[in-house]
Design a protein around this motif. Structure first.
Motif, PDB file in Angstrom:
ATOM      1  N   ASP A  62       0.862  -1.173   0.000  1.00  0.00           N
ATOM      2  CA  ASP A  62       0.000   0.000   0.000  1.00  0.00           C
ATOM      3  C   ASP A  62       0.901   1.227   0.000  1.00  0.00           C
ATOM      4  O   ASP A  62       2.107   1.105  -0.230  1.00  0.00           O
ATOM      5  CB  ASP A  62      -0.980  -0.006   1.190  1.00  0.00           C
ATOM      6  CG  ASP A  62      -0.261  -0.178   2.530  1.00  0.00           C
ATOM      7  OD1 ASP A  62       0.878   0.320   2.681  1.00  0.00           O
ATOM      8  OD2 ASP A  62      -0.827  -0.807   3.440  1.00  0.00           O
ATOM      9  N   PHE A  63       0.352   2.387   0.295  1.00  0.00           N
ATOM     10  CA  PHE A  63       1.159   3.605   0.194  1.00  0.00           C
ATOM     11  C   PHE A  63       2.168   3.761   1.336  1.00  0.00           C
ATOM     12  O   PHE A  63       2.995   4.681   1.294  1.00  0.00           O
ATOM     13  CB  PHE A  63       0.256   4.827   0.091  1.00  0.00           C
ATOM     14  CG  PHE A  63      -0.427   4.945  -1.247  1.00  0.00           C
ATOM     15  CD1 PHE A  63       0.302   4.816  -2.423  1.00  0.00           C
ATOM     16  CD2 PHE A  63      -1.791   5.162  -1.344  1.00  0.00           C
ATOM     17  CE1 PHE A  63      -0.312   4.901  -3.667  1.00  0.00           C
ATOM     18  CE2 PHE A  63      -2.415   5.260  -2.580  1.00  0.00           C
ATOM     19  CZ  PHE A  63      -1.675   5.131  -3.751  1.00  0.00           C
ATOM     20  N   THR A  64       2.120   2.892   2.335  1.00  0.00           N
ATOM     21  CA  THR A  64       3.157   2.924   3.364  1.00  0.00           C
ATOM     22  C   THR A  64       4.478   2.389   2.811  1.00  0.00           C
ATOM     23  O   THR A  64       5.526   2.551   3.438  1.00  0.00           O
ATOM     24  CB  THR A  64       2.757   2.094   4.603  1.00  0.00           C
ATOM     25  OG1 THR A  64       2.571   0.724   4.218  1.00  0.00           O
ATOM     26  CG2 THR A  64       1.465   2.624   5.223  1.00  0.00           C
ATOM     27  N   ASP A  65       4.444   1.751   1.647  1.00  0.00           N
ATOM     28  CA  ASP A  65       5.663   1.236   1.025  1.00  0.00           C
ATOM     29  C   ASP A  65       6.383   2.294   0.185  1.00  0.00           C
ATOM     30  O   ASP A  65       7.380   1.993  -0.475  1.00  0.00           O
ATOM     31  CB  ASP A  65       5.341   0.021   0.147  1.00  0.00           C
ATOM     32  CG  ASP A  65       5.125  -1.244   0.969  1.00  0.00           C
ATOM     33  OD1 ASP A  65       5.564  -1.260   2.130  1.00  0.00           O
ATOM     34  OD2 ASP A  65       4.535  -2.197   0.450  1.00  0.00           O
ATOM     35  N   PHE A  66       5.872   3.520   0.196  1.00  0.00           N
ATOM     36  CA  PHE A  66       6.519   4.621  -0.508  1.00  0.00           C
ATOM     37  C   PHE A  66       7.173   5.552   0.518  1.00  0.00           C
ATOM     38  O   PHE A  66       6.864   5.506   1.707  1.00  0.00           O
ATOM     39  CB  PHE A  66       5.497   5.410  -1.326  1.00  0.00           C
ATOM     40  CG  PHE A  66       4.959   4.665  -2.518  1.00  0.00           C
ATOM     41  CD1 PHE A  66       5.377   4.975  -3.800  1.00  0.00           C
ATOM     42  CD2 PHE A  66       4.023   3.641  -2.366  1.00  0.00           C
ATOM     43  CE1 PHE A  66       4.879   4.292  -4.911  1.00  0.00           C
ATOM     44  CE2 PHE A  66       3.516   2.953  -3.468  1.00  0.00           C
ATOM     45  CZ  PHE A  66       3.956   3.282  -4.738  1.00  0.00           C
ATOM     46  N   ALA A  67       8.062   6.398   0.041  1.00  0.00           N
ATOM     47  CA  ALA A  67       8.697   7.385   0.927  1.00  0.00           C
ATOM     48  C   ALA A  67       7.768   8.595   1.044  1.00  0.00           C
ATOM     49  O   ALA A  67       7.344   9.151   0.027  1.00  0.00           O
ATOM     50  CB  ALA A  67      10.050   7.802   0.368  1.00  0.00           C
ATOM     51  N   PRO A  68       7.427   9.018   2.256  1.00  0.00           N
ATOM     52  CA  PRO A  68       6.524  10.159   2.429  1.00  0.00           C
ATOM     53  C   PRO A  68       7.207  11.470   2.073  1.00  0.00           C
ATOM     54  O   PRO A  68       8.386  11.666   2.373  1.00  0.00           O
ATOM     55  CB  PRO A  68       6.173  10.105   3.915  1.00  0.00           C
ATOM     56  CG  PRO A  68       7.395   9.502   4.545  1.00  0.00           C
ATOM     57  CD  PRO A  68       7.904   8.492   3.556  1.00  0.00           C
ATOM     58  N   VAL A  69       6.461  12.363   1.420  1.00  0.00           N
ATOM     59  CA  VAL A  69       6.988  13.693   1.103  1.00  0.00           C
ATOM     60  C   VAL A  69       6.194  14.759   1.847  1.00  0.00           C
ATOM     61  O   VAL A  69       6.723  15.476   2.684  1.00  0.00           O
ATOM     62  CB  VAL A  69       6.936  13.963  -0.416  1.00  0.00           C
ATOM     63  CG1 VAL A  69       7.343  15.411  -0.718  1.00  0.00           C
ATOM     64  CG2 VAL A  69       7.857  13.002  -1.162  1.00  0.00           C
ATOM     65  N   ALA A  70       4.882  14.854   1.537  1.00  0.00           N
ATOM     66  CA  ALA A  70       4.064  15.880   2.193  1.00  0.00           C
ATOM     67  C   ALA A  70       2.587  15.618   1.974  1.00  0.00           C
ATOM     68  O   ALA A  70       2.192  15.086   0.936  1.00  0.00           O
ATOM     69  CB  ALA A  70       4.415  17.263   1.650  1.00  0.00           C
ATOM     70  N   GLU A  71       1.782  15.998   2.957  1.00  0.00           N
ATOM     71  CA  GLU A  71       0.333  16.017   2.779  1.00  0.00           C
ATOM     72  C   GLU A  71      -0.017  17.350   2.129  1.00  0.00           C
ATOM     73  O   GLU A  71       0.477  18.403   2.553  1.00  0.00           O
ATOM     74  CB  GLU A  71      -0.374  15.871   4.118  1.00  0.00           C
ATOM     75  CG  GLU A  71      -0.202  14.491   4.737  1.00  0.00           C
ATOM     76  CD  GLU A  71      -0.989  14.333   6.020  1.00  0.00           C
ATOM     77  OE1 GLU A  71      -1.963  13.559   6.025  1.00  0.00           O
ATOM     78  OE2 GLU A  71      -0.635  14.978   7.015  1.00  0.00           O
ATOM     79  N   VAL A  72      -0.849  17.317   1.113  1.00  0.00           N
ATOM     80  CA  VAL A  72      -1.160  18.533   0.360  1.00  0.00           C
ATOM     81  C   VAL A  72      -2.544  19.076   0.725  1.00  0.00           C
ATOM     82  O   VAL A  72      -2.690  20.260   1.044  1.00  0.00           O
ATOM     83  CB  VAL A  72      -1.080  18.268  -1.153  1.00  0.00           C
ATOM     84  CG1 VAL A  72      -1.444  19.535  -1.935  1.00  0.00           C
ATOM     85  CG2 VAL A  72       0.315  17.783  -1.535  1.00  0.00           C
ATOM     86  N   ALA A  73      -3.552  18.234   0.663  1.00  0.00           N
ATOM     87  CA  ALA A  73      -4.919  18.684   0.932  1.00  0.00           C
ATOM     88  C   ALA A  73      -5.832  17.496   1.141  1.00  0.00           C
ATOM     89  O   ALA A  73      -5.473  16.353   0.846  1.00  0.00           O
ATOM     90  CB  ALA A  73      -5.430  19.527  -0.236  1.00  0.00           C
ATOM     91  N   SER A  74      -6.997  17.772   1.663  1.00  0.00           N
ATOM     92  CA  SER A  74      -8.059  16.760   1.717  1.00  0.00           C
ATOM     93  C   SER A  74      -9.277  17.350   1.015  1.00  0.00           C
ATOM     94  O   SER A  74      -9.528  18.560   1.099  1.00  0.00           O
ATOM     95  CB  SER A  74      -8.397  16.372   3.158  1.00  0.00           C
ATOM     96  OG  SER A  74      -8.848  17.499   3.892  1.00  0.00           O
ATOM     97  N   ILE A  75      -9.990  16.497   0.301  1.00  0.00           N
ATOM     98  CA  ILE A  75     -11.132  16.969  -0.493  1.00  0.00           C
ATOM     99  C   ILE A  75     -12.395  16.243  -0.043  1.00  0.00           C
ATOM    100  O   ILE A  75     -12.508  15.020  -0.163  1.00  0.00           O
ATOM    101  CB  ILE A  75     -10.895  16.738  -1.993  1.00  0.00           C
ATOM    102  CG1 ILE A  75      -9.618  17.461  -2.453  1.00  0.00           C
ATOM    103  CG2 ILE A  75     -12.087  17.225  -2.802  1.00  0.00           C
ATOM    104  CD1 ILE A  75      -9.292  17.259  -3.915  1.00  0.00           C
ATOM    105  N   GLY A  76     -13.324  17.024   0.474  1.00  0.00           N
ATOM    106  CA  GLY A  76     -14.591  16.461   0.903  1.00  0.00           C
ATOM    107  C   GLY A  76     -15.492  16.144  -0.292  1.00  0.00           C
ATOM    108  O   GLY A  76     -15.325  16.686  -1.384  1.00  0.00           O
TER     109      GLY A  76
END
Length: 331
Positions: free
Chosen positions: A118-132
């Motif tokens: 899943d996405f935990t297998d990638f290197a984190p860079v930054a959270e950008v936004a959340s869209i409702g």
């Protein structure tokens, strides 16, 4: 051991150590010089989608900060698998990034063939936004508000239908979370994209669905009815639309999280450089106005790499718990 053998062993160890130091120096030098050529942000959805709009706004403002061109490449298909697989296999040098969407559940049969879990297998860079997302009903359903929708859902015995952009997509899982909260059942109808869901809902071929806020155009035309917003707070562009929490589902927040990630083993110095640059972009008023025009958008607060990693892990864990508790079939 003879003196000659000891000397030979020491030479081999010393040579290996020097080689390792040289490689570390090269990697460090590359990190310090980064970037020296264009950086590509891969988008897992089609051009014009909320993720694509966000990526292009990010690229526009990120370029001057990093002093290089930022390209946007759309690789849609298979519920982000096409884009994610491409980025996962890319060189871990900071020049190929993915603007991932959470949640994103993968069918076991497909997951067994993927190089990542899943996405935990990638290197984190930054959270950008959340869209409702906007919860809306078709005109044929006749539910004009939250109570009437809930009443029909509970009495429909699963005969009502909702659409999504695919099995395991944010529209699918958000609706299942909503159904769990209101103790209702309905039949899931998956499509290839969220835009198709909107068209089917407006054509009275679906009962209700969560859709992007660009569906407000159809609300104003009277083709669908807006019920509530899945985000934690109201959209300033449409303050008349209440949140689902305000409508009686306390704490309901099922926004799509847009997170920038890189291939595993990308040097930390590069990740920090990108993390700082993205935080500077998010703070700019121009970026804020362009992205908030999507509707239902909440920009992310600055967060360290560790905090971004922890957030991704928590979201993956929470959505997987929903899948298990609702016995959601991903095949």
């Amino acid at each position: 051991m003879e003196l000659r053998q000891v000397s030979s062993l020491l030479i081999q160890v010393g040579t290996a150590a020097l080689a390792a130091i040289a490689l570390m120096s090269i990697a460090h030098g590359a990190s310090m010089d980064y970037p020296t050529r264009p950086v590509t942000i891969v988008v897992p959805f089609a051009a014009g989608s909320p993720t694509d709009i966000t990526a292009r706004a990010l690229a526009n403002d990120l370029g001057p900060i990093l002093k290089t061109s930022i390209l946007v490449e759309n690789k849609s298909g298979a519920g982000q698998i096409v884009a994610a697989s491409y980025v996962y296999r890319a060189a871990p040098d900071g020049y190929t990034l993915l603007l991932a969407n959470l949640p994103n559940a993968i069918a076991p049969s497909a997951g067994a063939r993927l190089p990542y879990k899943d996405f935990t297998d990638f290197a984190p860079v930054a959270e950008v936004a959340s869209i409702g997302l906007m919860l809306a009903t078709s005109s044929a359903m006749g539910a004009k508000d939250h109570p009437s929708l809930i009443s029909q859902l509970r009495s429909g015995s699963g005969t009502l239908t909702y659409g999504s952009g695919g099995v395991g997509s944010v529209l699918h899982l958000t609706t299942e979370r909503f159904n769990r909260e209101v103790n209702a059942k309905a039949t899931h109808v998956p499509f290839k994209s969220g835009s198709q869901v909107l068209l089917e809902l407006a054509g009275n071929r679906l009962s209700y669905s969560f859709v992007a806020m660009n569906g407000m155009d159809l609300v104003q035309q009277g083709k669908i009815t807006a019920i509530g917003l899945s985000a934690s707070k109201r959209d300033p562009r449409h303050p008349e639309l209440p949140t689902l929490s305000e409508l009686g589902i306390p704490g309901f927040n099922a926004s799509a999280a847009l997170v920038l990630v890189a291939p595993k083993n990308t040097p930390v110095a590069i990740l920090r450089r990108l993390n700082d640059a993205v935080a500077r972009v998010i703070a700019q008023s121009g970026f804020k106005s362009r992205v908030q025009a999507i509707g239902g958008v909440t920009l992310s607060a600055p967060a360290s790499l560790d905090e971004v990693s922890a957030s991704i892990e928590k979201q993956e864990r929470d959505w997987k718990q929903l899948i298990q508790s609702q016995q959601i079939q991903l095949e």
